[in-house]
Scaffold this active site. Structure first.
Site, PDB file in Angstrom:
ATOM      1  N   CYS A  69       0.865  -1.184   0.000  1.00  0.00           N
ATOM      2  CA  CYS A  69       0.000   0.000   0.000  1.00  0.00           C
ATOM      3  C   CYS A  69       0.899   1.232   0.000  1.00  0.00           C
ATOM      4  O   CYS A  69       2.089   1.124   0.287  1.00  0.00           O
ATOM      5  CB  CYS A  69      -0.899   0.011   1.236  1.00  0.00           C
ATOM      6  SG  CYS A  69      -2.208   1.263   1.163  1.00  0.00           S
TER       7      CYS A  69
ATOM      8  N   ARG B  31     -11.044   7.656   3.690  1.00  0.00           N
ATOM      9  CA  ARG B  31     -10.848   6.494   2.819  1.00  0.00           C
ATOM     10  C   ARG B  31     -12.169   5.846   2.405  1.00  0.00           C
ATOM     11  O   ARG B  31     -12.214   4.703   1.988  1.00  0.00           O
ATOM     12  CB  ARG B  31      -9.990   5.447   3.543  1.00  0.00           C
ATOM     13  CG  ARG B  31      -8.661   5.962   4.091  1.00  0.00           C
ATOM     14  CD  ARG B  31      -7.579   4.900   3.993  1.00  0.00           C
ATOM     15  NE  ARG B  31      -6.472   5.046   4.919  1.00  0.00           N
ATOM     16  CZ  ARG B  31      -5.509   5.958   4.813  1.00  0.00           C
ATOM     17  NH1 ARG B  31      -5.533   6.838   3.828  1.00  0.00           N
ATOM     18  NH2 ARG B  31      -4.524   5.998   5.687  1.00  0.00           N
TER      19      ARG B  31
ATOM     20  N   ARG C   6      -2.721   4.485  12.500  1.00  0.00           N
ATOM     21  CA  ARG C   6      -2.379   5.668  11.703  1.00  0.00           C
ATOM     22  C   ARG C   6      -1.439   6.594  12.465  1.00  0.00           C
ATOM     23  O   ARG C   6      -0.590   7.243  11.878  1.00  0.00           O
ATOM     24  CB  ARG C   6      -3.646   6.383  11.245  1.00  0.00           C
ATOM     25  CG  ARG C   6      -4.393   5.535  10.207  1.00  0.00           C
ATOM     26  CD  ARG C   6      -5.603   6.238   9.645  1.00  0.00           C
ATOM     27  NE  ARG C   6      -6.385   5.292   8.839  1.00  0.00           N
ATOM     28  CZ  ARG C   6      -7.592   5.539   8.359  1.00  0.00           C
ATOM     29  NH1 ARG C   6      -8.163   6.720   8.583  1.00  0.00           N
ATOM     30  NH2 ARG C   6      -8.227   4.640   7.644  1.00  0.00           N
TER      31      ARG C   6
ATOM     32  N   LYS D  77     -11.468  -7.252   7.686  1.00  0.00           N
ATOM     33  CA  LYS D  77     -10.790  -6.318   8.588  1.00  0.00           C
ATOM     34  C   LYS D  77     -11.679  -5.125   8.851  1.00  0.00           C
ATOM     35  O   LYS D  77     -12.223  -4.588   7.887  1.00  0.00           O
ATOM     36  CB  LYS D  77      -9.485  -5.870   7.915  1.00  0.00           C
ATOM     37  CG  LYS D  77      -8.745  -4.791   8.654  1.00  0.00           C
ATOM     38  CD  LYS D  77      -7.533  -4.356   7.882  1.00  0.00           C
ATOM     39  CE  LYS D  77      -6.879  -3.188   8.595  1.00  0.00           C
ATOM     40  NZ  LYS D  77      -5.778  -2.642   7.843  1.00  0.00           N
TER      41      LYS D  77
ATOM     42  N   LYS E 195     -12.267  -4.823   3.570  1.00  0.00           N
ATOM     43  CA  LYS E 195     -11.666  -3.904   4.536  1.00  0.00           C
ATOM     44  C   LYS E 195     -12.602  -2.716   4.680  1.00  0.00           C
ATOM     45  O   LYS E 195     -12.913  -2.040   3.702  1.00  0.00           O
ATOM     46  CB  LYS E 195     -10.293  -3.466   4.047  1.00  0.00           C
ATOM     47  CG  LYS E 195      -9.641  -2.440   4.948  1.00  0.00           C
ATOM     48  CD  LYS E 195      -8.224  -2.120   4.492  1.00  0.00           C
ATOM     49  CE  LYS E 195      -7.586  -1.090   5.379  1.00  0.00           C
ATOM     50  NZ  LYS E 195      -6.212  -0.775   4.954  1.00  0.00           N
TER      51      LYS E 195
HETATM   52  C1  PBG Z   1      -3.069   0.512   5.160  1.00  0.00           C
HETATM   53  C2  PBG Z   1      -3.315  -0.217   6.405  1.00  0.00           C
HETATM   54  C3  PBG Z   1      -4.025   0.236   7.521  1.00  0.00           C
HETATM   55  C4  PBG Z   1      -3.990  -0.784   8.463  1.00  0.00           C
HETATM   56  C5  PBG Z   1      -3.244  -1.827   7.921  1.00  0.00           C
HETATM   57  N1  PBG Z   1      -2.861  -1.460   6.633  1.00  0.00           N
HETATM   58  C6  PBG Z   1      -4.610   1.535   7.840  1.00  0.00           C
HETATM   59  C7  PBG Z   1      -5.661   2.165   7.042  1.00  0.00           C
HETATM   60  O1  PBG Z   1      -6.350   1.584   6.220  1.00  0.00           O
HETATM   61  O2  PBG Z   1      -5.793   3.368   7.281  1.00  0.00           O
HETATM   62  C8  PBG Z   1      -4.631  -0.718   9.810  1.00  0.00           C
HETATM   63  C9  PBG Z   1      -4.175  -1.709  10.787  1.00  0.00           C
HETATM   64  C10 PBG Z   1      -4.581  -1.457  12.179  1.00  0.00           C
HETATM   65  O3  PBG Z   1      -5.372  -0.551  12.513  1.00  0.00           O
HETATM   66  O4  PBG Z   1      -4.097  -2.220  13.020  1.00  0.00           O
HETATM   67  N2  PBG Z   1      -1.762   0.393   4.713  1.00  0.00           N
END
Ligand code: PBG
Length: 332
Positions: A130, A227, A215, A258, A205
């Site tokens: 990502c 998002r 974050r 998730k 997700k």
């Molecule tokens: C995005 C990503 C996120 C998480 C894992 N990969 C954050 C988002 O979508 O803002 C969140 C993981 C967590 O809250 O433990 N790279």
């Protein structure tokens, strides 16, 4: 049925003695339906530039920002505890508009991968694919105006994935919810000779408040907007099944739901509808809530942790990504 049911005096009312099988730990264990084991768990790790750094993350108690050398020590400790799966996130030196440091051969996660692979070949290395940790604006892809351009982002994700595969990643986990990312990554990886690399898709997700502590940990909050144009609406679960179906069709090896705890019903529906390994991400906010409540003496943190992990597995996820992996290991 006579043997199971007890006649209550002369009345016609009968009842079942469910308590019969709960009389001792040995009996409870004998009839236990769900067991979380160490090999179910994936421990996330946060890699930072520098050396000799092991600094607690303020938003995530007992989780650390680790420099590459310290991440090796952490991996060693995890292996000793029987945890053989880690998920790596990187906090780069520099962020720019297109997140270019995500694709560099000497990028932060790439460096960690090379060292981990060399020192601990028995560890399975999963990486987040990502851009939000690498872009100055904190969005998950390449922007055109104020919104993420899906096609441009796919091209960049392919580059990032190949770079991570070259560095030694075993499982690539795209977390940006871009349409078509699985088919795009599969063909890019295959053409580059990485047919054996596994794709674990963050298929369902949700746009969740429970990512807050993460974050803060990786400084990836979007500088404007949110998002919700790519992550899912928390109200939907039919849509999750459509997302999962298309990822399977595109070639995902593992699908993910998730967060986990507020979406156990989604995990359960996915389990009932598909025959593929399911992962659930017990996210940062879910972890932080238990930690905070335990710290204040409101709940027994250890029991709450084990109960939550069990609930995720019971719902149908055989793979659990959790900040609790290291802490839970000695208890499993
Ligand atoms: C995005 C990503 C996120 C998480 C894992 N990969 C954050 C988002 O979508 O803002 C969140 C993981 C967590 O809250 O433990 N790279």
């Amino acid at each position: 049925m006579k043997s199971n049911y007890q006649q209550v005096s002369d009345s016609v009312i009968t009842y079942c003695r469910h308590r019969r099988l709960r009389q001792s730990e040995a009996l409870r264990s004998l009839v236990r339906e769900t067991r979380v084991v160490k090999s179910d768990l994936i421990q996330p790790l946060f890699i930072v530039p520098g050396s000799a750094i092991r600094k607690e993350i303020p938003s995530l108690k007992n989780q650390f920002h680790l420099s590459v050398d310290q991440c090796l020590r952490e991996a060693e400790a995890l292996l000793k505890l029987g945890i053989t799966n880690v998920l790596l996130f990187g906090i780069p030196e520099e962020k720019d508009e297109i997140g270019s440091s995500a694709c560099k051969p000497d990028g932060i996660v790439q460096r960690a991968l090379k060292n981990l692979k060399k020192e601990f070949p028995e560890l399975t290395l999963t990486v987040d694919v990502c851009f939000c940790e690498y872009t100055s604006h904190g969005h998950c892809g390449i922007l055109k105006g104020q919104s993420i351009d899906n096609a441009l982002t796919l091209t960049e994700l392919d580059k990032q994935a190949i770079s991570l595969a070259e560095a030694g990643a075993d499982i690539l986990a795209p977390s940006g919810m871009m349409d078509g990312c699985i088919v795009s990554l599969r063909s890019a990886l295959d053409s580059a000779g990485f047919q054996e690399k596994i794709l674990m898709s963050y298929s369902a997700k949700y746009a969740s408040a429970f990512y807050g502590p993460f974050r803060d940990a990786v400084d990836s909050s979007p500088s404007f907007g949110d998002r919700r144009t790519h992550q899912m609406d928390p109200a939907n679960s039919d849509e999750a099944l459509r997302e999962i179906a298309s990822d399977i069709e595109e070639g995902a090896d593992i699908v993910m739901v998730k967060p986990a705890l507020a979406y156990l019903d989604v995990i359960s529906r996915v389990r009932d509808n598909f025959n593929i390994p399911i992962a659930a991400y017990n996210v940062s906010g879910e972890y932080a809530m238990i930690k905070a409540a335990a710290e204040q003496g409101l709940i027994d943190g250890e029991r709450a942790m084990l109960e939550c992990l069990t609930s995720i597995k019971r719902a149908g996820a055989g793979i659990i990504i959790t900040y609790f992996a290291k802490e839970a290991a000695p208890l499993l």
